[in-house]
Design an enzyme around this catalytic site. Structure first.
Site, PDB file in Angstrom:
ATOM      1  N   ASN A  43       0.857  -1.251   0.042  1.00 57.86           N
ATOM      2  CA  ASN A  43       0.015   0.064   0.007  1.00 57.86           C
ATOM      3  C   ASN A  43       1.023   1.449   0.029  1.00 57.86           C
ATOM      4  O   ASN A  43       1.675   1.391   0.733  1.00 57.86           O
ATOM      5  CB  ASN A  43      -0.743  -0.155   1.073  1.00 57.86           C
ATOM      6  CG  ASN A  43      -0.522  -0.173   2.380  1.00 57.86           C
ATOM      7  OD1 ASN A  43       0.507  -0.847   2.751  1.00 57.86           O
ATOM      8  ND2 ASN A  43      -1.139   0.260   3.481  1.00 57.86           N
ATOM      9  N   CYS A  54      -4.270   0.613  -2.531  1.00 60.30           N
ATOM     10  CA  CYS A  54      -4.070  -0.531  -1.722  1.00 60.30           C
ATOM     11  C   CYS A  54      -3.034  -1.622  -2.423  1.00 60.30           C
ATOM     12  O   CYS A  54      -2.787  -1.275  -3.691  1.00 60.30           O
ATOM     13  CB  CYS A  54      -5.431  -1.235  -1.846  1.00 60.30           C
ATOM     14  SG  CYS A  54      -6.551  -0.522  -0.874  1.00 60.30           S
ATOM     15  N   GLU A  56      -3.231  -4.523  -3.144  1.00 66.13           N
ATOM     16  CA  GLU A  56      -3.666  -5.392  -4.287  1.00 66.13           C
ATOM     17  C   GLU A  56      -3.647  -4.780  -5.606  1.00 66.13           C
ATOM     18  O   GLU A  56      -3.348  -5.593  -6.645  1.00 66.13           O
ATOM     19  CB  GLU A  56      -5.102  -5.977  -3.774  1.00 66.13           C
ATOM     20  CG  GLU A  56      -5.180  -6.699  -2.663  1.00 66.13           C
ATOM     21  CD  GLU A  56      -5.401  -5.928  -1.275  1.00 66.13           C
ATOM     22  OE1 GLU A  56      -4.919  -4.935  -1.202  1.00 66.13           O
ATOM     23  OE2 GLU A  56      -6.234  -6.330  -0.603  1.00 66.13           O
TER      24      GLU A  56
HETATM   25  N1  THU Z   1      -5.513  -1.283   2.110  1.00 68.23           N
HETATM   26  C1  THU Z   1      -4.900  -2.358   1.500  1.00 68.23           C
HETATM   27  O1  THU Z   1      -3.501  -2.169   1.082  1.00 68.23           O
HETATM   28  N2  THU Z   1      -5.375  -3.506   1.162  1.00 68.23           N
HETATM   29  C2  THU Z   1      -6.677  -3.706   1.661  1.00 68.23           C
HETATM   30  O2  THU Z   1      -7.216  -4.743   1.352  1.00 68.23           O
HETATM   31  C3  THU Z   1      -7.291  -3.020   2.636  1.00 68.23           C
HETATM   32  C4  THU Z   1      -6.613  -1.664   2.788  1.00 68.23           C
HETATM   33  C5  THU Z   1      -4.589  -0.223   2.744  1.00 68.23           C
HETATM   34  C6  THU Z   1      -5.280   1.060   2.180  1.00 68.23           C
HETATM   35  C7  THU Z   1      -4.662   2.002   3.349  1.00 68.23           C
HETATM   36  O3  THU Z   1      -3.276   2.365   3.047  1.00 68.23           O
HETATM   37  C8  THU Z   1      -4.603   1.247   4.657  1.00 68.23           C
HETATM   38  O4  THU Z   1      -4.609  -0.410   4.056  1.00 68.23           O
HETATM   39  C9  THU Z   1      -5.758   1.349   5.614  1.00 68.23           C
HETATM   40  O5  THU Z   1      -6.897   1.393   4.853  1.00 68.23           O
END
Ligand code: THU
Length: 138
Positions: A43, A54, A56
């Site tokens: 992220n 995110c 993913e």
């Molecule tokens: N986040 C992800 O990278 N993947 C997920 O599946 C859920 C949320 C990140 C986004 C943000 O940087 C942090 O987690 C908090 O939401």
């Protein structure tokens, strides 16, 4: 349930590169494309919070920009104790390059907890390119 070892290794290797100074919630993702190659992402947050991305989607966009068009498996490694499913936006992006049977694994950092789903379980109804065709066209 054992998550794919190679995806987990890649995600573990990547999570230290997460840029999450605002949430403090570091995430890494590793995706296996149909070529067999693995792409990983973390992220990446921003001072303008809504621009944060995110792990993913970073991993999938890396795969697609490397020429991949099909994602077989997605593994998410989260820093908290609870393995979490991908957010709705990431599920929609996984759906674009996966299918109902695309496997999604989530692992807590210590690896003690693992959850697994098929994409069809997490996103049973989704917007897809079929809806973009004008009425009457097949
Ligand atoms: N986040 C992800 O990278 N993947 C997920 O599946 C859920 C949320 C990140 C986004 C943000 O940087 C942090 O987690 C908090 O939401």
């Amino acid at each position: 349930m054992e998550p794919p070892e190679d995806l987990l290794r890649e995600a573990r290797d990547a999570i230290g590169k997460a840029y999450a100074p605002y949430s403090g919630y570091r995430v890494a993702a590793a995706v296996r494309a149909s070529s067999g190659l693995i792409y990983r992402g973390v992220n990446v947050e921003n001072a303008s919070y809504g621009l944060s991305m995110c792990a993913e989607r970073v991993a999938i966009f890396k795969a697609v920009s490397s020429g991949e068009r099909n994602v077989k498996e997605v593994l998410v490694l989260v820093e908290s104790g609870e393995p979490a499913p991908p957010c709705g936006a990431c599920l929609q992006v996984i759906a674009e390059f996966g299918d109902d049977n695309t496997m999604i694994y989530s692992v807590s950092k210590e690896g003690s907890k693992v959850r697994a789903w098929r994409l069809s379980e997490l996103l049973p109804h989704r917007f897809s390119k079929e809806y973009l065709r004008p009425a009457g066209q097949k």
